[in-house]
Write a protein that holds these residues in place. Structure first.
Motif, short mmCIF file in Angstrom:
data_model
loop_
_atom_site.label_atom_id
_atom_site.label_comp_id
_atom_site.label_asym_id
_atom_site.label_seq_id
_atom_site.Cartn_x
_atom_site.Cartn_y
_atom_site.Cartn_z
N GLU A 1 56.91 27.24 61.02
CA GLU A 1 58.13 26.89 60.31
C GLU A 1 59.36 27.09 61.19
O GLU A 1 59.39 27.98 62.04
CB GLU A 1 58.27 27.77 59.08
CG GLU A 1 57.34 27.37 57.96
CD GLU A 1 57.81 27.99 56.65
OE1 GLU A 1 58.10 27.23 55.73
OE2 GLU A 1 57.90 29.23 56.60
N SER A 2 60.37 26.26 60.94
CA SER A 2 61.64 26.44 61.63
C SER A 2 62.74 25.95 60.70
O SER A 2 62.47 25.46 59.60
CB SER A 2 61.65 25.66 62.95
OG SER A 2 61.42 24.30 62.69
N GLN B 1 64.31 17.23 68.01
CA GLN B 1 62.99 17.31 67.36
C GLN B 1 63.08 17.20 65.84
O GLN B 1 62.07 17.24 65.16
CB GLN B 1 62.33 18.65 67.70
CG GLN B 1 61.98 18.80 69.16
CD GLN B 1 61.55 20.23 69.47
OE1 GLN B 1 61.14 20.99 68.60
NE2 GLN B 1 61.67 20.60 70.73
N THR B 2 64.29 17.12 65.33
CA THR B 2 64.46 17.07 63.88
C THR B 2 64.19 15.66 63.36
O THR B 2 64.74 14.70 63.89
CB THR B 2 65.90 17.51 63.51
OG1 THR B 2 66.07 18.86 63.94
CG2 THR B 2 66.15 17.42 62.01
N THR C 1 58.42 22.36 58.30
CA THR C 1 57.09 22.87 58.66
C THR C 1 56.42 21.86 59.58
O THR C 1 56.28 20.68 59.24
CB THR C 1 56.22 23.06 57.39
OG1 THR C 1 56.96 23.85 56.46
CG2 THR C 1 54.92 23.76 57.72
N ALA C 2 56.03 22.32 60.77
CA ALA C 2 55.38 21.43 61.74
C ALA C 2 53.93 21.21 61.34
O ALA C 2 53.41 21.90 60.46
CB ALA C 2 55.46 22.05 63.13
N ASP C 3 53.28 20.24 62.02
CA ASP C 3 51.88 19.92 61.70
C ASP C 3 50.98 21.15 61.84
O ASP C 3 50.00 21.30 61.12
CB ASP C 3 51.36 18.80 62.62
CG ASP C 3 52.09 17.49 62.32
OD1 ASP C 3 52.65 17.38 61.19
OD2 ASP C 3 52.11 16.60 63.19
N ASP C 4 51.32 22.04 62.79
CA ASP C 4 50.48 23.23 62.99
C ASP C 4 50.85 24.37 62.04
O ASP C 4 50.35 25.48 62.16
CB ASP C 4 50.57 23.72 64.44
CG ASP C 4 51.98 24.19 64.80
OD1 ASP C 4 52.86 24.18 63.90
OD2 ASP C 4 52.19 24.57 65.96
N ARG D 1 65.30 24.69 65.04
CA ARG D 1 64.70 23.54 65.70
C ARG D 1 65.80 22.69 66.34
O ARG D 1 66.80 22.37 65.67
CB ARG D 1 63.97 22.72 64.64
CG ARG D 1 63.35 21.44 65.11
CD ARG D 1 62.68 20.77 63.94
NE ARG D 1 61.44 21.43 63.63
CZ ARG D 1 60.25 20.80 63.59
NH1 ARG D 1 60.18 19.51 63.79
NH2 ARG D 1 59.16 21.46 63.34
N PRO E 1 61.49 11.65 65.22
CA PRO E 1 62.32 12.67 65.88
C PRO E 1 63.64 12.04 66.33
O PRO E 1 63.66 10.93 66.85
CB PRO E 1 61.47 13.09 67.08
CG PRO E 1 60.07 12.72 66.71
CD PRO E 1 60.18 11.49 65.85
#
Ligand code: NAD
Ligand code: HSE
Ligand code: NA
Length: 444
Positions: free
Chosen positions: A273-274, A359-360, A267-270, A355, A413
């Motif tokens: 989800e990915s 970026q992981t 789950t990204a900051d915004d 993702r 990352p």
């Protein structure tokens, strides 16, 4: 005589479930054996006799142990026969198996397969065909052999939210890494020994380069996260570049090296989800449950919101263990046919994007031989800071005018970590980059 209702028939008196088996090698020969030896029990459990009506192999003349009337070299014709209810596929590879299984499913014949390579690329197409005709598609043997893992993901945990699946899903590479850890020997030497002992196949590429594990990771991520993830979506690194120095560095830190498949719901900051799916060597603490998994065994660790942590362990390969999973699926298919039910369908409703590896979030361990003089540590630390990578621990040991420096980072990352390592390797004060590896798990 009063008419006999179907419900009052004993399993042995019911119309048999007629099975065509494609392939009779390591796994298929064990499936054929168990189908014969356990025919009575299987009929009782399935609710009807499970009868082998045909076996396709490449060379029927090489199988004097099998009834000649069952053998054929024409798998396509066998699949198309009217007297076949279920197709068990144990050939492997994508073509021509893909078309045989599509033919079977389109004709309403259920399929049981152990073929991870095919499922990791074409499961969406196979599920569409199975949905359209109402046929079942089961594939427990495709991941982690005998270990019940896909059924728990597809069924037992269907009401939970899985956040992570991480494990050892390739026995060949686990055998090699365990042996390197135990003996201190290098990769090439250990692979030769594994081949000599029959633990590695004549062509070990799919195993040692991580393709086998990547196929399994794609299947696991798809099921765990209700999304379509294919082998191409999985970041893949094999074990060919793992050195004796990596294992030695791991040992110094109380760690060992395993080839892990790691599937995560991120789950990204915004809040978006990915899914992340990757296969690569990892340093894990010796106290980690996966560190104790030796030799050709598999183990997979699942984390879910309500269930918490679960661990699945057992034989991930071999004829009989894999046949156990195939037979379990076959009984499930037969039960569905006897009782009129259906197995689970594709569940891809979440449709989470994948993702990219860069970026992981990952953590790195970096071991360096550096010049032992003032300001060196500062230069190395500066390289990490410049890429926004936070350092978790630093250890230094001196030897003459060279120091051995070990840095373990916090999560960052993966691309930032990679760029940091590239920059450090170019520093004049760095004599040698001894080992770079991702790490998982907290030290005891
Ligand atoms: N061996 C294991 O431990 C293991 C474990 C899990 C999954 N699997 C999977 O099970 C499947 C079978 O593996 P295996 O190890 O038994 O393979 P194998 O090579 O021992 O057997 C393959 C069989 O397929 C037959 N075959 C090949 N091409 C054919 C063709 N064109 N027409 C008809 N028959 C053909 C061969 O004659 C042979 O009987 C693969 O998908 C593999 O990935 C194997
Ligand atoms: N080649 C695989 C077989 C099981 O899929 C392994 O080594 O685990
Ligand atoms: Na399994």
């Amino acid at each position: 005589m009063s008419p006999v209702s179907p419900k009052s028939l004993s399993p042995a008196d019911r119309a048999p479930i007629r099975v065509a088996m494609l392939g009779c090698g390591t796994v298929g020969s064990e499936v054929a054996r168990l189908l014969t030896e356990q025919a009575g029990e299987l009929a009782a459990r399935a609710g009807a006799p499970v009868e082998l009506v045909g076996i396709a192999v490449r060379r029927p003349d090489k199988h004097p142990e099998l009834p000649a009337e069952l053998l054929t070299d024409d798998a396509a014709a066998l699949v198309a026969r009217d007297d076949v209810d279920v197709v068990v596929e144990l050939v492997g590879g994508i073509d021509p198996v893909r078309s045989w299984l599509l033919t079977a499913l389109n004709a309403g014949k259920s399929v049981v397969t152990a073929n991870k390579a095919l499922l990791a690329e074409y499961s969406a197409e196979l599920f569409e065909a199975s949905d359209a005709s109402g046929a079942d598609l089961y594939f427990e043997a495709a991941v982690a052999g005998a270990i019940p893992l896909l059924r728990p993901l597809r069924e037992s945990l269907a009401g939970d939210r899985i956040t992570r699946v991480m494990g050892i899903v390739n026995g060949t590479t686990n055998y090699i890494l365990s042996a390197m850890d135990a003996t201190g020997a290098g990769y090439a030497e250990t692979l030769d020994e594994a081949s000599r002992l029959g633990y590695a196949e004549a062509d070990p590429t799919a195993d040692v380069d991580g393709y086998d594990a990547a196929s399994k990771a794609a299947i696991l991520a798809s099921l765990a996260f209700h999304s379509r993830v294919t082998a191409k979506d999985v970041h893949r690194e094999g074990i060919a570049d793992v050195t004796a120095s990596d294992l030695a560095a791991a040992r110094t830190l109380g760690r060992t090296v395993k080839l892990l498949a790691i599937c995560e719901r991120v789950t990204a900051d915004d809040g978006t989800e990915s899914v992340s799916a990757r296969v690569h060597p990892v340093m894990i603490p010796r106290s980690h449950q996966l560190a104790g998994v030796g030799g050709a065994f598999n183990a997979v660790y699942v984390e879910a919101d309500a269930a918490g942590e679960l661990m699945f362990y057992g034989q991930g390969a071999g004829g009989a263990p894999t046949a156990s999973a195939v037979l379990g699926d076959l009984v499930a298919v037969a039960r569905n046919q006897v009782l009129g039910g259906r197995g689970p369908r594709e569940s891809a409703h979440a449709a989470l994007p994948v993702r990219p590896m860069g970026q992981t979030p990952t953590r790195y361990h970096v071991s360096l031989d550096v010049a032992d003089r003032a300001g060196v540590l500062a230069q190395v630390a500066q390289a990490f800071a410049a890429h926004g990578v936070s350092i978790a621990a630093v250890r230094q040991r001196d030897a003459n005018d060279t120091a051995s420096l070990v840095v373990v980072t916090h999560l960052a990352p993966d691309a930032a970590l990679q760029s940091t390592v590239d920059e450090i390797a170019k520093l004049d004060v760095v004599h040698d980059v001894v080992s770079v590896m991702r790490v998982e798990g907290e030290d005891a």
